[in-house]
Design an enzyme around this catalytic site. Sequence first.
Site, PDB file in Angstrom:
ATOM      1  N   ALA A 162       0.806  -1.223   0.000  1.00 48.89           N
ATOM      2  CA  ALA A 162       0.000   0.000   0.000  1.00 48.89           C
ATOM      3  C   ALA A 162       0.843   1.278   0.000  1.00 48.89           C
ATOM      4  O   ALA A 162       0.405   2.314  -0.496  1.00 48.89           O
ATOM      5  CB  ALA A 162      -0.930  -0.020   1.200  1.00 48.89           C
TER       6      ALA A 162
ATOM      7  N   THR B 253       0.455   5.590  -1.558  1.00 50.08           N
ATOM      8  CA  THR B 253       0.081   6.735  -0.705  1.00 50.08           C
ATOM      9  C   THR B 253       0.358   8.053  -1.419  1.00 50.08           C
ATOM     10  O   THR B 253      -0.366   9.030  -1.254  1.00 50.08           O
ATOM     11  CB  THR B 253       0.824   6.700   0.656  1.00 50.08           C
ATOM     12  OG1 THR B 253       2.219   6.617   0.408  1.00 50.08           O
ATOM     13  CG2 THR B 253       0.384   5.537   1.515  1.00 50.08           C
TER      14      THR B 253
ATOM     15  N   GLN C  59       0.515  -6.400  -3.435  1.00 52.50           N
ATOM     16  CA  GLN C  59      -0.568  -6.712  -2.501  1.00 52.50           C
ATOM     17  C   GLN C  59      -1.709  -5.721  -2.729  1.00 52.50           C
ATOM     18  O   GLN C  59      -2.749  -5.830  -2.097  1.00 52.50           O
ATOM     19  CB  GLN C  59      -0.064  -6.583  -1.065  1.00 52.50           C
ATOM     20  CG  GLN C  59       1.077  -7.529  -0.747  1.00 52.50           C
ATOM     21  CD  GLN C  59       1.761  -7.145   0.562  1.00 52.50           C
ATOM     22  OE1 GLN C  59       1.358  -7.556   1.637  1.00 52.50           O
ATOM     23  NE2 GLN C  59       2.790  -6.339   0.462  1.00 52.50           N
TER      24      GLN C  59
ATOM     25  N   HIS D  24      -3.790  -9.881  -4.034  1.00 49.67           N
ATOM     26  CA  HIS D  24      -5.049  -9.687  -3.304  1.00 49.67           C
ATOM     27  C   HIS D  24      -6.184  -9.250  -4.220  1.00 49.67           C
ATOM     28  O   HIS D  24      -7.200  -8.754  -3.752  1.00 49.67           O
ATOM     29  CB  HIS D  24      -4.843  -8.674  -2.170  1.00 49.67           C
ATOM     30  CG  HIS D  24      -3.894  -9.172  -1.115  1.00 49.67           C
ATOM     31  ND1 HIS D  24      -3.263  -8.360  -0.208  1.00 49.67           N
ATOM     32  CD2 HIS D  24      -3.457 -10.431  -0.838  1.00 49.67           C
ATOM     33  CE1 HIS D  24      -2.488  -9.091   0.588  1.00 49.67           C
ATOM     34  NE2 HIS D  24      -2.578 -10.347   0.215  1.00 49.67           N
TER      35      HIS D  24
ATOM     36  N   CYS E 249     -26.635  -8.331  -9.400  1.00 54.66           N
ATOM     37  CA  CYS E 249     -26.412  -8.694 -10.802  1.00 54.66           C
ATOM     38  C   CYS E 249     -27.627  -8.323 -11.660  1.00 54.66           C
ATOM     39  O   CYS E 249     -28.759  -8.672 -11.300  1.00 54.66           O
ATOM     40  CB  CYS E 249     -26.140 -10.195 -10.863  1.00 54.66           C
ATOM     41  SG  CYS E 249     -25.909 -10.815 -12.520  1.00 54.66           S
TER      42      CYS E 249
ATOM     43  N   CYS F   2     -28.960 -12.085 -13.015  1.00 52.48           N
ATOM     44  CA  CYS F   2     -29.635 -13.073 -12.162  1.00 52.48           C
ATOM     45  C   CYS F   2     -30.108 -12.503 -10.826  1.00 52.48           C
ATOM     46  O   CYS F   2     -30.775 -13.194 -10.063  1.00 52.48           O
ATOM     47  CB  CYS F   2     -28.738 -14.287 -11.943  1.00 52.48           C
ATOM     48  SG  CYS F   2     -27.418 -13.985 -10.759  1.00 52.48           S
TER      49      CYS F   2
ATOM     50  N   THR G 181       5.710  -1.664   1.895  1.00 46.16           N
ATOM     51  CA  THR G 181       4.900  -2.668   2.595  1.00 46.16           C
ATOM     52  C   THR G 181       5.467  -2.933   3.974  1.00 46.16           C
ATOM     53  O   THR G 181       6.683  -3.005   4.144  1.00 46.16           O
ATOM     54  CB  THR G 181       4.781  -3.989   1.794  1.00 46.16           C
ATOM     55  OG1 THR G 181       4.206  -4.992   2.650  1.00 46.16           O
ATOM     56  CG2 THR G 181       6.107  -4.487   1.254  1.00 46.16           C
TER      57      THR G 181
ATOM     58  N   ASN H 291      11.080   1.594   2.194  1.00 44.48           N
ATOM     59  CA  ASN H 291       9.880   1.701   3.028  1.00 44.48           C
ATOM     60  C   ASN H 291      10.109   2.767   4.096  1.00 44.48           C
ATOM     61  O   ASN H 291      11.187   2.844   4.664  1.00 44.48           O
ATOM     62  CB  ASN H 291       9.585   0.348   3.699  1.00 44.48           C
ATOM     63  CG  ASN H 291       8.145   0.241   4.142  1.00 44.48           C
ATOM     64  OD1 ASN H 291       7.225   0.360   3.329  1.00 44.48           O
ATOM     65  ND2 ASN H 291       7.920   0.049   5.427  1.00 44.48           N
TER      66      ASN H 291
END
Length: 249
Positions: free
Chosen positions: A24, A28, A104, A122, A151, A154, A192, A215
């Site tokens: 993430a 940022t 991720q 992910h 949906c 359906c 991360t 990081n």
Amino acid sequence: MERDIQRLIELIESSKNIVAFTGAGVSTESGIPDFRSSRGIFNMDGKGFPPEGILSKSFFEKYPDKFYEFYKERLVYRDAKPNQCHIALAELEEEGRLKTVITQNIDNLHTAAGTKNVIELHGNAFQNYCVKCNKKFDVDYIYSSLSVPTCDYCGEIVRPDVVLYEEMLDEDKIYKAKWSIREADMVIVIGTSLVVYPAANLIRYYEGDKLVIINMTETSLDDYAELVIREKAGMIMAEASYGLKLSSI
Ligand code: NAD
């Protein structure tokens, strides 16, 4: 810092099979909050529910309306644009040095920057599907639904193609990620906290001696890295990219 950037450039220049492993923190600087920083999602008000709980499968099934309220407000940023870090990684791929980005993140920004080989561990918030008939829907469909999207074929609930807490990661993606890391001659870990498993464990498959960690805060793998840079990833990768261009003239 100058020296760290110079070292990063040297390591990149001596590599032909780089893998970037991102979290993430790479987004940022595109205006998307991460999970664990002080302004991160884990510190946001979940209106009576802890954010980790809201993003779980059981919560989604029990309270889809509350899930979507939090998810649309806090997790998905449709207008976010790739920043210098995403762009620098895409350029490294274009040059043939970087082979894979394993992320991720669910924000689609590596793909938006032009990176072709992205493993989204992910999932991707821009992809959604009906839980019954599997019909696919884009992210705008989710936003155009007032509460819980259903949906139009359906009538069942539509869910994002992202891995929620309590769900397993896609085995095929894990397999590909392991292999690309094992075969890499350099791994750059960016943005991360390396605390989300099993994703964070993948780095342990790297057998080389060119592990770089960019990081803002400390990680559990800092002691194993050849180079640790605790600065903003966008700025560092932009400077490295500029330095690489200069040295190739
Ligand atoms: P995390 O929040 O646990 O860690 C982010 C790390 O990035 C922190 O250690 C922080 O110090 C660092 N960081 C923040 N901004 C930075 C910057 N500009 N430059 C360098 N470092 C920076 O996030 P994580 O490790 O990716 O794990 C959290 C989970 O959150 C992931 O599974 C992911 O799916 C999900 N997530 C994704 C997004 C997204 O798609 N953009 C956003 C939030 C959470």
